[in-house]
Write a protein that holds these residues in place. Structure first.
Motif, mmCIF file in Angstrom:
data_model
loop_
_atom_site.group_PDB
_atom_site.id
_atom_site.type_symbol
_atom_site.label_atom_id
_atom_site.label_comp_id
_atom_site.label_asym_id
_atom_site.label_seq_id
_atom_site.Cartn_x
_atom_site.Cartn_y
_atom_site.Cartn_z
ATOM 1 N N SER A 1 0.830 -1.204 0.000
ATOM 2 C CA SER A 1 0.000 0.000 0.000
ATOM 3 C C SER A 1 0.864 1.254 0.000
ATOM 4 N N GLY A 2 1.902 1.234 0.831
ATOM 5 C CA GLY A 2 2.796 2.377 0.871
ATOM 6 C C GLY A 2 3.524 2.585 -0.447
ATOM 7 N N GLY A 3 3.960 1.502 -1.066
ATOM 8 C CA GLY A 3 4.639 1.611 -2.357
ATOM 9 C C GLY A 3 3.739 2.173 -3.435
ATOM 10 N N ILE A 4 2.494 1.716 -3.461
ATOM 11 C CA ILE A 4 1.537 2.233 -4.449
ATOM 12 C C ILE A 4 1.259 3.711 -4.196
ATOM 13 N N LEU A 5 1.156 4.098 -2.931
ATOM 14 C CA LEU A 5 0.915 5.496 -2.591
ATOM 15 C C LEU A 5 2.096 6.376 -3.016
ATOM 16 N N CYS B 1 6.543 8.950 2.120
ATOM 17 C CA CYS B 1 7.415 7.763 2.139
ATOM 18 C C CYS B 1 7.380 7.094 3.517
ATOM 19 N N LEU B 2 7.238 7.892 4.576
ATOM 20 C CA LEU B 2 7.172 7.335 5.929
ATOM 21 C C LEU B 2 5.915 6.505 6.142
ATOM 22 N N LEU B 3 4.869 6.777 5.378
ATOM 23 C CA LEU B 3 3.620 6.027 5.544
ATOM 24 C C LEU B 3 3.809 4.543 5.256
ATOM 25 N N THR B 4 4.800 4.200 4.461
ATOM 26 C CA THR B 4 5.078 2.782 4.218
ATOM 27 C C THR B 4 5.414 2.074 5.533
ATOM 28 N N PHE B 5 6.259 2.703 6.355
ATOM 29 C CA PHE B 5 6.610 2.121 7.658
ATOM 30 C C PHE B 5 5.399 2.133 8.603
ATOM 31 N N ALA C 1 6.591 -13.401 17.122
ATOM 32 C CA ALA C 1 7.992 -13.086 16.844
ATOM 33 C C ALA C 1 8.127 -12.330 15.528
ATOM 34 N N VAL C 2 7.385 -12.759 14.523
ATOM 35 C CA VAL C 2 7.439 -12.095 13.221
ATOM 36 C C VAL C 2 6.866 -10.681 13.313
ATOM 37 N N MET C 3 5.769 -10.517 14.048
ATOM 38 C CA MET C 3 5.195 -9.182 14.214
ATOM 39 C C MET C 3 6.171 -8.260 14.953
ATOM 40 N N ALA C 4 6.861 -8.785 15.943
ATOM 41 C CA ALA C 4 7.859 -7.989 16.664
ATOM 42 C C ALA C 4 8.980 -7.539 15.725
ATOM 43 N N LEU C 5 9.363 -8.414 14.803
ATOM 44 C CA LEU C 5 10.392 -8.053 13.822
ATOM 45 C C LEU C 5 9.897 -6.925 12.922
ATOM 46 N N TYR C 6 8.652 -7.046 12.449
ATOM 47 C CA TYR C 6 8.077 -5.971 11.623
ATOM 48 C C TYR C 6 8.066 -4.654 12.397
ATOM 49 N N LEU C 7 7.717 -4.703 13.674
ATOM 50 C CA LEU C 7 7.672 -3.484 14.483
ATOM 51 C C LEU C 7 9.059 -2.866 14.621
ATOM 52 N N CYS C 8 10.065 -3.685 14.778
ATOM 53 C CA CYS C 8 11.432 -3.172 14.860
ATOM 54 C C CYS C 8 11.839 -2.489 13.559
ATOM 55 N N ILE C 9 11.508 -3.111 12.440
ATOM 56 C CA ILE C 9 11.834 -2.527 11.136
ATOM 57 C C ILE C 9 11.078 -1.218 10.943
ATOM 58 N N SER C 10 9.796 -1.225 11.289
ATOM 59 C CA SER C 10 8.980 -0.023 11.150
ATOM 60 C C SER C 10 9.515 1.112 12.018
ATOM 61 N N SER C 11 9.834 0.816 13.270
ATOM 62 C CA SER C 11 10.347 1.842 14.182
ATOM 63 C C SER C 11 11.687 2.392 13.704
ATOM 64 N N ALA C 12 12.565 1.491 13.271
ATOM 65 C CA ALA C 12 13.877 1.925 12.777
ATOM 66 C C ALA C 12 13.728 2.802 11.539
ATOM 67 N N GLY C 13 12.797 2.438 10.653
ATOM 68 C CA GLY C 13 12.565 3.233 9.451
ATOM 69 C C GLY C 13 12.029 4.608 9.772
#
Length: 256
Positions: free
Chosen positions: A43-47, A137-141, A180-192
């Motif tokens: 969704s973020g990429g399309i936006l 661009c931040l909306l992707t995260f 565990a996978v959701m926690a990884l996504y959250l880490c990536i999102s926060s770092a981004g």
């Protein structure tokens, strides 16, 4: 482990992106939720692509704003907004817990849902019109992170009903793996958010998402006795609006 089948199920359920038909087997359902945040990335990429193309074509602010508001809804087919509207109707009934759960199952749309939708889109459009390309661009995260939080609620929160979409996905999921996978996504999102948006904007977005998530838990437990698929959609749309508004405030304040 059929991860490709899990991926197809996730995108088929939570987006309008064309996918091949696969059988919803128990094995595939176990890990389907792990791919839910991927829809946020898409969704973020399309936006981003829409905003870039509209700017390159010389489109005005109104066109870019309305198109930007519509793009995520078109990708998801409005499945989360449907939950937002159902919950809005239920909460504005001020009825008992049982009454509210009955309203969630009612296929008809009430007046408060229509009012809620109008106010939501006006606020979203007002905030979106203040964003620059860097903010978009931040909306992707943000789209990815809010779905990770929603996925955590599906496998972790008590359920208001034993049936329904949330209960089905939660019951089939391998909960520790999904968490565990959701926690990884959250880490990536926060770092981004912090690295791209800057520490002030990034931390403000993370704090706002955490506040909405906490409110979602407390409200779901108090008013409905647990979460449902509609409530997960309500959270996702509420978090998205809140974070778009945070980005707009940070942009107007010159914080990034």
């Amino acid at each position: 482990m059929n991860l490709l089948g899990s991926f197809v199920i996730a995108l088929s359920m939570y987006s309008r992106i064309p996918m091949p038909q696969v059988e919803w087997t128990k094995e595939r359902m176990r890990y389907a939720m792990c791919f839910f945040p991927i829809i946020g990335l898409i969704s973020g990429g399309i936006l981003i692509l829409f905003t870039w193309a509209a700017s390159a074509a010389g489109a005005g602010t109104v066109f870019k704003t309305l198109g930007g508001v519509a793009a995520p809804l078109l990708v998801t087919g409005g499945i989360h907004m449907d939950g937002f509207l159902d919950v809005t109707d239920a909460r504005r009934s001020y009825g008992s817990r049982e009454k509210k759960l009955e309203i969630l199952k009612d296929p008809h749309t009430g007046a408060f849902a229509i009012i809620g939708l109008g106010v939501y889109l006006l606020l979203y459009g007002a905030a979106f019109s203040e964003l620059e390309f860097e903010d978009i661009c931040l909306l992707t995260f943000i789209f990815m992170g809010e779905r990770a939080l929603s996925g955590l609620s599906v496998v972790g929160f008590p359920k208001a009903k034993k049936d329904g979409l949330a209960a089905e996905f939660s019951g089939a999921a391998v909960k520790r793996t999904v968490q565990a996978v959701m926690a990884l996504y959250l880490c990536i999102s926060s770092a981004g958010l912090i690295s791209v948006g800057g520490p002030v904007t990034g931390v403000a977005c993370i704090a706002a998402a955490g506040a909405v998530f906490y409110y979602y838990y407390r409200m779901s437990m108090k008013e409905f006795g647990g979460m449902t698929g509609d409530l997960a959609g309500y959270f996702l749309q509420s978090a998205e609006l809140a974070l778009v508004m945070v980005l707009a405030v940070c942009r107007m304040a010159g914080l990034h």
